[in-house]
Design a protein around this motif. Structure first.
Motif, PDB file in Angstrom:
ATOM      1  N   ALA A  81       0.986  -1.162  -0.029  1.00 47.04           N
ATOM      2  CA  ALA A  81      -0.006  -0.106  -0.169  1.00 47.04           C
ATOM      3  C   ALA A  81       0.943   1.069  -0.129  1.00 47.04           C
ATOM      4  O   ALA A  81       0.609   2.309  -0.778  1.00 47.04           O
ATOM      5  N   ILE A  82       1.789   1.054   0.735  1.00 42.21           N
ATOM      6  CA  ILE A  82       2.903   2.499   0.923  1.00 42.21           C
ATOM      7  C   ILE A  82       3.584   2.352  -0.294  1.00 42.21           C
ATOM      8  O   ILE A  82       3.599   3.744  -1.109  1.00 42.21           O
ATOM      9  N   ILE A  83       4.265   1.667  -0.694  1.00 39.09           N
ATOM     10  CA  ILE A  83       5.123   1.764  -1.869  1.00 39.09           C
ATOM     11  C   ILE A  83       4.468   1.933  -3.268  1.00 39.09           C
ATOM     12  O   ILE A  83       4.990   2.645  -3.980  1.00 39.09           O
ATOM     13  N   HIS A  84       3.499   1.199  -3.479  1.00 35.57           N
ATOM     14  CA  HIS A  84       2.642   1.163  -4.793  1.00 35.57           C
ATOM     15  C   HIS A  84       1.594   1.927  -4.934  1.00 35.57           C
ATOM     16  O   HIS A  84       1.188   2.352  -5.936  1.00 35.57           O
ATOM     17  N   GLY A  85       1.100   2.210  -3.810  1.00 29.65           N
ATOM     18  CA  GLY A  85      -0.274   3.056  -3.661  1.00 29.65           C
ATOM     19  C   GLY A  85       0.115   4.542  -3.188  1.00 29.65           C
ATOM     20  O   GLY A  85      -0.217   5.360  -4.153  1.00 29.65           O
ATOM     21  N   LEU A  86       0.698   4.625  -2.335  1.00 25.99           N
ATOM     22  CA  LEU A  86       1.208   6.071  -1.634  1.00 25.99           C
ATOM     23  C   LEU A  86       2.049   6.671  -2.211  1.00 25.99           C
ATOM     24  O   LEU A  86       2.066   7.802  -2.490  1.00 25.99           O
ATOM     25  N   LYS A  87       3.146   6.193  -2.385  1.00 23.67           N
ATOM     26  CA  LYS A  87       4.200   6.728  -2.785  1.00 23.67           C
ATOM     27  C   LYS A  87       4.225   7.496  -3.905  1.00 23.67           C
ATOM     28  O   LYS A  87       4.581   8.911  -4.317  1.00 23.67           O
ATOM     29  N   PRO A  88       3.672   6.868  -5.100  1.00 22.57           N
ATOM     30  CA  PRO A  88       3.354   7.487  -6.453  1.00 22.57           C
ATOM     31  C   PRO A  88       2.300   8.631  -6.529  1.00 22.57           C
ATOM     32  O   PRO A  88       2.376   9.206  -7.260  1.00 22.57           O
ATOM     33  N   LEU A  89       1.641   8.681  -5.400  1.00 14.51           N
ATOM     34  CA  LEU A  89       0.485   9.759  -5.273  1.00 14.51           C
ATOM     35  C   LEU A  89       0.960  11.050  -5.216  1.00 14.51           C
ATOM     36  O   LEU A  89       1.805  11.252  -4.252  1.00 14.51           O
ATOM     37  N   HIS A  90       0.739  11.743  -6.119  1.00 10.77           N
ATOM     38  CA  HIS A  90       1.583  13.149  -6.108  1.00 10.77           C
ATOM     39  C   HIS A  90       0.484  14.333  -5.477  1.00 10.77           C
ATOM     40  O   HIS A  90       1.006  15.384  -5.738  1.00 10.77           O
ATOM     41  N   THR A  91      -0.969  14.157  -5.546  1.00  9.99           N
ATOM     42  CA  THR A  91      -1.666  15.135  -5.098  1.00  9.99           C
ATOM     43  C   THR A  91      -2.455  14.797  -3.782  1.00  9.99           C
ATOM     44  O   THR A  91      -2.691  13.571  -3.531  1.00  9.99           O
ATOM     45  N   GLY A  92      -2.781  15.649  -2.970  1.00  9.79           N
ATOM     46  CA  GLY A  92      -3.509  15.499  -1.884  1.00  9.79           C
ATOM     47  C   GLY A  92      -2.858  14.689  -0.700  1.00  9.79           C
ATOM     48  O   GLY A  92      -1.778  14.298  -0.724  1.00  9.79           O
ATOM     49  N   LYS A  93      -3.490  14.584   0.532  1.00  5.61           N
ATOM     50  CA  LYS A  93      -2.928  14.085   1.602  1.00  5.61           C
ATOM     51  C   LYS A  93      -2.982  12.523   1.617  1.00  5.61           C
ATOM     52  O   LYS A  93      -3.653  11.858   1.213  1.00  5.61           O
ATOM     53  N   LYS A  94      -1.531  12.004   1.782  1.00 11.24           N
ATOM     54  CA  LYS A  94      -1.652  10.321   1.426  1.00 11.24           C
ATOM     55  C   LYS A  94      -2.160   9.800   2.969  1.00 11.24           C
ATOM     56  O   LYS A  94      -1.750  10.290   4.018  1.00 11.24           O
ATOM     57  N   GLN A  95      -2.877   8.703   2.956  1.00 12.85           N
ATOM     58  CA  GLN A  95      -3.556   8.383   4.186  1.00 12.85           C
ATOM     59  C   GLN A  95      -3.245   6.740   4.063  1.00 12.85           C
ATOM     60  O   GLN A  95      -3.799   5.976   2.888  1.00 12.85           O
ATOM     61  N   LEU A  96      -3.250   5.998   5.199  1.00 15.56           N
ATOM     62  CA  LEU A  96      -3.203   4.625   5.407  1.00 15.56           C
ATOM     63  C   LEU A  96      -4.004   4.395   6.689  1.00 15.56           C
ATOM     64  O   LEU A  96      -3.596   5.016   7.622  1.00 15.56           O
ATOM     65  N   GLN A  97      -4.968   3.380   6.526  1.00 14.83           N
ATOM     66  CA  GLN A  97      -5.639   2.901   7.801  1.00 14.83           C
ATOM     67  C   GLN A  97      -5.538   1.392   7.923  1.00 14.83           C
ATOM     68  O   GLN A  97      -6.006   0.876   6.958  1.00 14.83           O
ATOM     69  N   ILE A  98      -5.012   0.916   9.052  1.00 21.81           N
ATOM     70  CA  ILE A  98      -5.526  -0.522   9.432  1.00 21.81           C
ATOM     71  C   ILE A  98      -6.492  -0.681  10.390  1.00 21.81           C
ATOM     72  O   ILE A  98      -6.252  -0.086  11.408  1.00 21.81           O
ATOM     73  N   THR A  99      -7.615  -1.492   9.956  1.00 20.63           N
ATOM     74  CA  THR A  99      -8.610  -1.824  11.219  1.00 20.63           C
ATOM     75  C   THR A  99      -8.480  -3.218  11.424  1.00 20.63           C
ATOM     76  O   THR A  99      -8.330  -4.092  10.455  1.00 20.63           O
ATOM     77  N   ILE A 100      -8.908  -3.493  12.662  1.00 23.51           N
ATOM     78  CA  ILE A 100      -9.181  -4.930  13.035  1.00 23.51           C
ATOM     79  C   ILE A 100     -10.345  -4.848  14.114  1.00 23.51           C
ATOM     80  O   ILE A 100     -10.552  -4.141  14.834  1.00 23.51           O
TER      81      ILE A 100
END
Length: 140
Positions: A37-56
Motif C-alpha cells: 500500500a505504501i510503496i505502490h499506492g501512496l508513494k506515487p500519489l502526487h496530489t492530496g494528503k496520503k493516508q493509510l488505515q489499518i482496522t482490526i
C-alpha cells in the motif's frame, strides 16, 4: 517506511474494543500488504494528503483486518511496475501460502481479497485489502 522512503503520509490503527489483549496476529501477516500500500499506492500519489488505515475487528467468529489506502490504485500501480504487467508481490504470495498453511494446523479458514476503490467520477481512489480469519470451532 516514512523514514526509509522520506515520504509523508498519515496512518491510523483502529482496533475494536476487547481485541487489544486477546488476539495474537501471526508474524508477517499484515506487513506485505501494508508495504505494498505504501510503496505502490501512496508513494506515487502526487496530489492530496496520503493516508493509510489499518482496522482490526471481530464479527461472528471472524477476525477481520482491513488495510486501506487512498493511493493511486492497483491498475495505475500495475502500469508503474517495472517487472511486467501481471506482477504479484512475493511477499503477498508468501502471505497467501502462509494463510493456507495456518488452515492445516489451526481450526481456521482464511481468505483475503482486494477492493479497488473509486472516486465520484470513477477514477481510482485507493485500495482496500481485507484479510479474514474464521474460527471454525468458535461458538457465538
Amino acid at each position: 517506511e516514512q523514514l526509509r522512503m522520506q515520504d509523508d503520509f498519515d496512518f491510523t490503527f483502529v482496533i475494536s474494543q476487547g481485541l487489544e489483549e486477546q488476539v495474537e496476529i501471526p508474524p508477517m501477516l499484515l506487513q506485505p500488504f501494508v508495504e505494498n500500500a505504501i510503496i505502490h499506492g501512496l508513494k506515487p500519489l502526487h496530489t492530496g494528503k496520503k493516508q493509510l488505515q489499518i482496522t482490526i475487528g471481530k464479527e461472528k467468529g471472524k477476525i477481520i483486518f482491513n488495510i486501506w489506502d487512498n493511493g493511486i490504485g492497483r491498475s495505475a500501480a500495475e502500469k508503474n511496475a517495472t517487472t511486467g504487467k501481471h506482477h504479484q508481490s512475493m511477499g503477498t504470495k508468501l502471505t497467501g501460502d502462509r494463510l493456507k498453511m495456518m488452515e492445516q494446523v489451526l481450526p481456521i479458514k482464511t481468505n483475503y481479497y482486494y477492493t479497488d476503490l473509486l472516486g465520484a467520477n470513477g477514477e481510482a481512489a485507493g485500495t482496500n485489502v481485507t484479510i479474514e480469519l474464521t474460527y471454525l470451532n468458535e461458538q457465538e
